[in-house]
Design an enzyme around this catalytic site. Structure first.
Site, mmCIF file in Angstrom:
data_model
loop_
_atom_site.group_PDB
_atom_site.id
_atom_site.type_symbol
_atom_site.label_atom_id
_atom_site.label_comp_id
_atom_site.label_asym_id
_atom_site.label_seq_id
_atom_site.Cartn_x
_atom_site.Cartn_y
_atom_site.Cartn_z
ATOM 1 C CB CYS A 23 -0.888 0.064 1.113
ATOM 2 S SG CYS A 23 -2.543 0.687 0.646
ATOM 3 C CG HIS A 75 -4.344 -3.669 2.997
ATOM 4 N ND1 HIS A 75 -3.127 -3.201 4.023
ATOM 5 C CD2 HIS A 75 -4.902 -2.483 2.487
ATOM 6 C CE1 HIS A 75 -3.212 -1.987 3.854
ATOM 7 N NE2 HIS A 75 -4.167 -1.397 3.102
ATOM 8 C CD GLU A 80 -2.262 -6.256 5.694
ATOM 9 O OE1 GLU A 80 -1.878 -6.536 4.619
ATOM 10 O OE2 GLU A 80 -2.697 -4.887 5.842
HETATM 11 N N1 LIG Z 1 -3.242 1.555 3.417
HETATM 12 C C1 LIG Z 1 -2.557 2.494 3.042
HETATM 13 O O1 LIG Z 1 -1.287 2.195 2.975
HETATM 14 C C2 LIG Z 1 -2.732 3.884 2.375
HETATM 15 C C3 LIG Z 1 -2.092 4.310 1.375
HETATM 16 C C4 LIG Z 1 -2.213 5.899 1.168
HETATM 17 N N2 LIG Z 1 -2.150 6.460 2.434
HETATM 18 C C5 LIG Z 1 -3.433 6.096 0.381
HETATM 19 O O2 LIG Z 1 -4.294 6.361 1.047
HETATM 20 O O3 LIG Z 1 -3.403 5.964 -0.783
#
Ligand SMILES: NC(=O)CC[C@H](N)C(=O)O
Length: 456
Positions: free
Chosen positions: A343, A427, A429
């Site tokens: 992410c 994600h 996880e």
């Molecule tokens: N879950 C995250 O790592 C979010 C990544 C980043 N802050 C976004 O909103 O795209």
């Protein structure tokens, strides 16, 4: 009978009419029209054919009706106050509060997960945001001690349609309102979450202000919303750990389904904490890895001195283009040892490789996002939470887009085999969400093993 809202929350026992009409009978003399002011809690099968199914429901009623019909009169199980959500587009949404009181500004995003509100509340990537749950019924499983994804709630607040009046789950340790109040997080309910979601889908994410303070005028709250912006803010520095630490917990045997028998020689992973979720650490520990977690600003030279077998760049909140120091650290590590970005980590890697990120209209937040793995052709239903994405057109030659989001075609994963780089925009996880993408952790383990020539 016109239903009026009362301070009293009444729990009634009634009977659904056999003819399927809209009136509930609460005793032989009274009936109650099925309207928004009645919410059914439980339905029991009929024991008496003459009266139909028995219903337990909560009702907002005129007090004389309540006195005659209630089986118990209880105060609402949470302290409530009037609240407002004021959006930057000028719309004002009346609500009831069930968490902390006060006034808070943030970006409103909608999350389509049906379950997992506790993991969502403790995902540090939601810092600076209000999470609006599209599932209309929240709070029914309470809050337990196992499902925390970090030690704190960093989000601005929770926006829901209907707060469950009862909790029913064997793991529940406290109610959602108690939990939010203790952590000083605002929560509002009785909001038309569908209407707001449609607005966000049409206009994009909006900044809003939630307030329980009647002394503040609508205009004041609107000005507050219009003078705040999440773009360009470094939110990572507010959520990262302050000192390095070792992480040991693996996924408990009860829940683990993937890593059994695959634990190998102790590989050492250093994880950059940009707002890391515990389940990322648990999944890596489940493969037998030793893990050192370091703060977001930890110099890459210090990381390399630890001689790790791989480095993980974690998820994290906010605008990835607003944290050049983190991109610089990533740059210094890439190419030297295997790395895995999740992410925010994926977005930092994209920039470190020379690419650019952009802000999406309303992002991806939920546990039901289809992603295609372009290498295997396999479709994964994935857990997602991001508002930014890497623009693949800006990436240099050699960088491979390995996954795409099937809802909008955006880049959902990258690899640069030459540099031992892999990353996912979503994600693996889960927590909460489906486990389809969990094999990505084993991919990372394999990348580290290959690099050490363990498998040869
Ligand atoms: N879950 C995250 O790592 C979010 C990544 C980043 N802050 C976004 O909103 O795209």
């Amino acid at each position: 009978m016109a239903a009026k809202s009362l301070d009293l929350h009444t729990v009634c026992r009634g009977f659904e009419p056999l003819n399927g009409g809209t009136a509930f009978r609460f005793n032989p003399l009274q009936s109650f029209k099925f309207t928004d002011s009645i919410s059914v809690q439980r339905i029991f099968p009929s024991h008496n054919k003459a009266v139909g199914r028995q219903i337990i429901c909560s009702v907002s009623t005129p007090s004389d009706f309540a006195r005659d019909n209630v089986i118990s009169i209880v105060k609402r199980p949470w302290e409530t106050a009037d609240a407002r959500l004021v959006l930057e587009d000028g719309s004002i949404w009346k609500a009831k509060s069930f968490g902390a009181k006060g006034t808070q500004v943030g970006e409103v995003v909608f999350n389509t997960s049906l379950t997992g509100y506790q993991e969502i509340l403790t995902d540090p990537s939601y810092a600076g945001q209000f999470v609006l749950m599209t599932n209309p019924h929240i709070g029914n499983t309470g809050v337990n001690i196992d499902d925390e994804e970090s030690n704190q709630c960093f989000l601005g607040g929770l926006v829901i349609r209907n707060l469950s009046t009862c909790v029913s789950n064997w793991r529940s340790a406290e109610t959602l309102p108690e939990y939010l109040r203790k952590r000083n997080v605002m929560g509002i309910h009785d909001v038309d979450t569908r209407a707001i979601t449609r607005r966000l889908r049409e206009d994009g994410s909006l900044i809003g202000v939630i307030s329980t303070e009647s002394s503040k005028s609508d205009d004041e709250l609107l000005n507050m919303a219009r003078s705040w912006d999440i773009v360009g803010m470094d939110l990572i520095s507010g959520v990262t750990c302050s000192e390095p630490y070792e992480w040991k917990d693996a996924t408990s045997a009860e829940w683990d389904f993937n890593s059994h028998g695959k634990a190998s020689d102790k590989l050492h992973v250093v994880a950059y904490d940009f707002g890391i979720k515990h389940n990322i650490l648990r999944r890596i520990a489940s493969y037998g890895c030793k893990i050192t977690v370091v703060p977001s600003t930890w110099p890459s030279s210090e990381v390399l001195k630890l001689n790790p077998d791989g480095v993980l760049f974690s998820n994290g909140p906010g605008d990835p283009s607003a944290v050049p120091y983190a991109v610089e650290n990533v740059k210094q590590v890439v190419g030297k040892i295997p790395v895995f970005g999740i992410c925010m980590g994926h977005q930092l890697l994209g920039q470190a490789l020379g690419g650019k990120t952009f802000k999406m209209k309303f992002g991806h937040h939920g546990g039901n996002h289809p992603v295609r793995n372009l290498r295997s052709g396999r479709v994964e239903i994935s857990a997602q939470n991001h508002n930014y994405a890497v623009d693949p057109a800006t990436l240099p030659e050699g960088v491979e887009v390995t996954h795409i989001n099937l809802n909008d075609g955006t880049c959902a994963g990258l690899a640069f085999p030459e540099m031992k780089v892999m990353s996912l925009q979503y994600h693996p996880e889960a927590s909460p969400g489906p486990h389809d993408s969990d094999p990505a952790f084993y991919e990372f383990v394999k990348l580290m093993r290959e690099n050490k020539h363990i498998d040869k």
